[in-house]
Design an enzyme around this catalytic site. Sequence first.
Site, PDB file in Angstrom:
ATOM      1  N   PHE A 197       0.850  -1.191   0.000  1.00 24.74           N
ATOM      2  CA  PHE A 197       0.000   0.000   0.000  1.00 24.74           C
ATOM      3  C   PHE A 197       0.883   1.238   0.000  1.00 24.74           C
ATOM      4  O   PHE A 197       1.752   1.382   0.857  1.00 24.74           O
ATOM      5  CB  PHE A 197      -0.898   0.005   1.238  1.00 24.74           C
ATOM      6  CG  PHE A 197      -1.872   1.153   1.251  1.00 24.74           C
ATOM      7  CD1 PHE A 197      -3.080   1.059   0.572  1.00 24.74           C
ATOM      8  CD2 PHE A 197      -1.575   2.334   1.921  1.00 24.74           C
ATOM      9  CE1 PHE A 197      -3.981   2.122   0.563  1.00 24.74           C
ATOM     10  CE2 PHE A 197      -2.470   3.399   1.922  1.00 24.74           C
ATOM     11  CZ  PHE A 197      -3.667   3.287   1.244  1.00 24.74           C
ATOM     12  N   SER A 221      -7.013   8.734   6.062  1.00 27.72           N
ATOM     13  CA  SER A 221      -6.960   7.344   6.520  1.00 27.72           C
ATOM     14  C   SER A 221      -7.052   6.324   5.402  1.00 27.72           C
ATOM     15  O   SER A 221      -7.909   6.405   4.512  1.00 27.72           O
ATOM     16  CB  SER A 221      -8.087   7.137   7.548  1.00 27.72           C
ATOM     17  OG  SER A 221      -8.756   5.926   7.318  1.00 27.72           O
ATOM     18  N   LYS A 222      -6.147   5.385   5.483  1.00 28.45           N
ATOM     19  CA  LYS A 222      -6.073   4.302   4.500  1.00 28.45           C
ATOM     20  C   LYS A 222      -7.400   3.549   4.433  1.00 28.45           C
ATOM     21  O   LYS A 222      -7.838   3.112   3.380  1.00 28.45           O
ATOM     22  CB  LYS A 222      -4.937   3.387   4.964  1.00 28.45           C
ATOM     23  CG  LYS A 222      -4.821   2.078   4.285  1.00 28.45           C
ATOM     24  CD  LYS A 222      -3.605   1.352   4.855  1.00 28.45           C
ATOM     25  CE  LYS A 222      -3.603  -0.095   4.401  1.00 28.45           C
ATOM     26  NZ  LYS A 222      -2.469  -0.855   4.887  1.00 28.45           N
ATOM     27  N   ARG A 223      -8.043   3.410   5.576  1.00 25.39           N
ATOM     28  CA  ARG A 223      -9.274   2.645   5.669  1.00 25.39           C
ATOM     29  C   ARG A 223     -10.479   3.425   5.132  1.00 25.39           C
ATOM     30  O   ARG A 223     -11.294   2.901   4.397  1.00 25.39           O
ATOM     31  CB  ARG A 223      -9.494   2.259   7.134  1.00 25.39           C
ATOM     32  CG  ARG A 223     -10.020   0.866   7.344  1.00 25.39           C
ATOM     33  CD  ARG A 223      -9.900   0.406   8.788  1.00 25.39           C
ATOM     34  NE  ARG A 223      -9.777   1.480   9.768  1.00 25.39           N
ATOM     35  CZ  ARG A 223     -10.787   2.117  10.324  1.00 25.39           C
ATOM     36  NH1 ARG A 223     -12.016   1.820   9.983  1.00 25.39           N
ATOM     37  NH2 ARG A 223     -10.578   3.071  11.212  1.00 25.39           N
ATOM     38  N   LYS A 224     -10.551   4.711   5.529  1.00 26.66           N
ATOM     39  CA  LYS A 224     -11.768   5.468   5.208  1.00 26.66           C
ATOM     40  C   LYS A 224     -11.703   6.241   3.887  1.00 26.66           C
ATOM     41  O   LYS A 224     -12.735   6.513   3.286  1.00 26.66           O
ATOM     42  CB  LYS A 224     -12.034   6.501   6.315  1.00 26.66           C
ATOM     43  CG  LYS A 224     -12.401   5.891   7.638  1.00 26.66           C
ATOM     44  CD  LYS A 224     -12.873   6.993   8.584  1.00 26.66           C
ATOM     45  CE  LYS A 224     -12.614   6.619  10.015  1.00 26.66           C
ATOM     46  NZ  LYS A 224     -12.385   7.743  10.888  1.00 26.66           N
TER      47      LYS A 224
END
Length: 546
Positions: free
Chosen positions: A47, A292-295
């Site tokens: 990533f 954020s990588k997630r959001k």
Amino acid sequence: MDLNKLAEALIPDENVKPLEYYEQQYPERDLPKGAQVTRLAPSPTGFMHLGNLYVALANERVAHQSGGVFYLRIEDTDEKRKVEGAVEVIHESLKYFGVKFDEGADLCGDYGPYYQRQRSEIYHAYAKELIKKGMAYPCFCTEEEIEEIRTKQTENKLLPGYYGEFAKCRNLSEEEIYANLKAGKPYVIRLKSQGNVEIKHTFRDEIKGEITVTENNQDVVILKSDGIPTYHFAHAIDDHFMRTTLVLRGEEWLSSLPIHIELFKALGFRLPKYAHNCSIQKQDGETRRKLSKRKDPEASLTFYREQGYHKTAVRTYMMTLLNSNFEEWLLKFPDKPLDEFKYTIGKMGKSGALFDILKLNDVSKTMLATLSETEMYDFMKAWADEFGSDKQKAYFADKEYMLKVLALCMGVGGKKRRKDFVCAKQATETVYYFFDDSFAPTYEYRFDKTTVKNILARFAEIYDEKDDNSAWFEKVKTVAGEYGFATDMKAYKADPAAFAGSVSDVAEMLRIATTGLANTPDLWTIMQILGKERTLARLQKAIASV
Ligand code: GLU
């Protein structure tokens, strides 16, 4: 205790050479005075965060502006986070944005190997040295024991960690150590910290300025039970032997700085300069938070490639985040190469760089508006070849046709360039109506069916593709007049009730019929590009569907 013997027993690595060997193997770099050696040291997780590009650009600028070296080191000590193909992802995504390394992993360079997993011999040599000097020791504590220590510290509101009275293995006797080894107990190697948390020092961070740093007192792990170093230890060894002069990294490492300062000292290495850059933030309603990588899809570098953002646009935007005076420079010198801007590390934001995709879009629009239609064609085609649908790929088969479409949509040759395009994906999606395979309109007219039908049919009757723009418009007016629409806007405005509508309403009907859209660039030119056959076919199709 015979510490030499202990070091051999704890780290049996026959590849280890005398320390002088490493100093000779990786000598000070022969660079002009003031030249900085910087690096990007990502973990191969597969990533790539926008923050990686941010820190890469800052490091690249510092190195290259000073005539120094910028290299890539792969920090692959954490097996669990490692992902196959991740190094290619790192190379590819940075190359896309034009970030160039001078040396490093999978590239040339005299200071490698640049993969940490291939450097165990060096880490072992120095861990041994610390053991021999009584500055490091084996720790046999199990996870349960470490957990127990943590619980005790929490209960007593004490600082967490392995230090002082909690450092159970710090003072093991020779007998205890060898008995544990004989019993085959797993062990890590810890630094025997000499620091005192009561003592604070002033430290100069190249971005944050003067900061206060408390001494480290943690007996941090330097080698894990499998002989692999921790980040802390590898950082000190690698940045010393790769002769890094400036460690510019994310501010999440700032809290580890005391450990690093102590490690460099224990190893007898000169401390590099440090710069801790703030994370990229995003406005989320009322609050600001880390991207954020997630959001946030835009946290990933892949996002920009998939969307087809132009690399120069992204780089330009990143420069606005990196240095607050960049925008002023860009206004003054819009045509100069970005690398001519004098980047200053001290002008990086101290608290947080606010990422705003709308601003990136603006920068992108302005940047794309400087391209010629041929450049835009090449750029969009490259995107479509990689990410486009089959239909979109086919848009580029007839280059002459697409060049005409792009020239119109970009306003090439006009008084002012249009700024309709943000990125390759959006641009490709914008021009869909020029391609019959994608043209599937839902017509929405503001007039009754009979009027629309009559007007479209009448225009189709008198349309001649040889008409120039003004002859064409005269015909639109003719049709307007025939059906009670004002041909003169002034007359219409003076008494709108006297007319069914105006010539511009008629033009809108024709536009919707031809493109499916109420807003497009110049309709006469669109019809010219589509050609007689296609234009008439579209008018017929529209008539049939009213
Ligand atoms: N491997 C660390 C990371 O990816 C590198 C930090 C550093 O630049 O030293 O966060």
